[in-house]
Design a protein around this motif. Structure first.
Motif, PDB file in Angstrom:
ATOM      1  N   HIS A  23      27.158  56.333  46.343  1.00  0.00           N
ATOM      2  CA  HIS A  23      28.167  55.784  45.965  1.00  0.00           C
ATOM      3  C   HIS A  23      27.871  54.530  45.178  1.00  0.00           C
ATOM      4  N   ARG A  24      26.626  54.586  44.479  1.00  0.00           N
ATOM      5  CA  ARG A  24      26.096  53.523  43.752  1.00  0.00           C
ATOM      6  C   ARG A  24      26.336  54.014  42.205  1.00  0.00           C
ATOM      7  N   ASP A  25      26.200  53.367  41.316  1.00  0.00           N
ATOM      8  CA  ASP A  25      26.311  53.804  39.750  1.00  0.00           C
ATOM      9  C   ASP A  25      24.516  54.148  39.484  1.00  0.00           C
ATOM     10  N   CYS A  26      24.579  55.355  38.693  1.00  0.00           N
ATOM     11  CA  CYS A  26      23.426  55.893  38.371  1.00  0.00           C
ATOM     12  C   CYS A  26      23.390  56.288  36.869  1.00  0.00           C
ATOM     13  N   TYR A  27      22.478  56.267  36.150  1.00  0.00           N
ATOM     14  CA  TYR A  27      22.466  56.964  34.811  1.00  0.00           C
ATOM     15  C   TYR A  27      22.538  58.321  34.834  1.00  0.00           C
ATOM     16  N   ASP A  28      23.177  59.019  33.907  1.00  0.00           N
ATOM     17  CA  ASP A  28      23.270  60.404  33.740  1.00  0.00           C
ATOM     18  C   ASP A  28      21.955  60.960  33.503  1.00  0.00           C
TER      19      ASP A  28
END
Length: 63
Positions: A23-28
């Protein structure tokens, strides 16, 4: 095909998405992979051009 410029690299931006488990933001990853392919192509072309120029200069030096 175009070669990346230093400005292209500096201004590169990637969308983020939330990882389904952490549930962390990560790069596509697909965007990053596409960009890395462009970087690889640019480096390969510039290296080839430099090698050709070096051979040309060596040929002129010998002649």
């Amino acid at each position: 095909m175009w070669l990346l410029t230093p400005e292209d690299v500096r201004q590169a931006e990637f969308h983020t998405k939330t990882h389904p488990f952490t549930h962390r933001d990560c790069y596509d990853a697909d965007e990053v992979d596409d960009f890395l392919e462009q970087v690889e192509t640019t480096i390969a072309v510039l290296a080839l051009k430099a090698a050709c120029k070096e051979l040309q200069l060596e040929k002129e030096r010998i002649a």
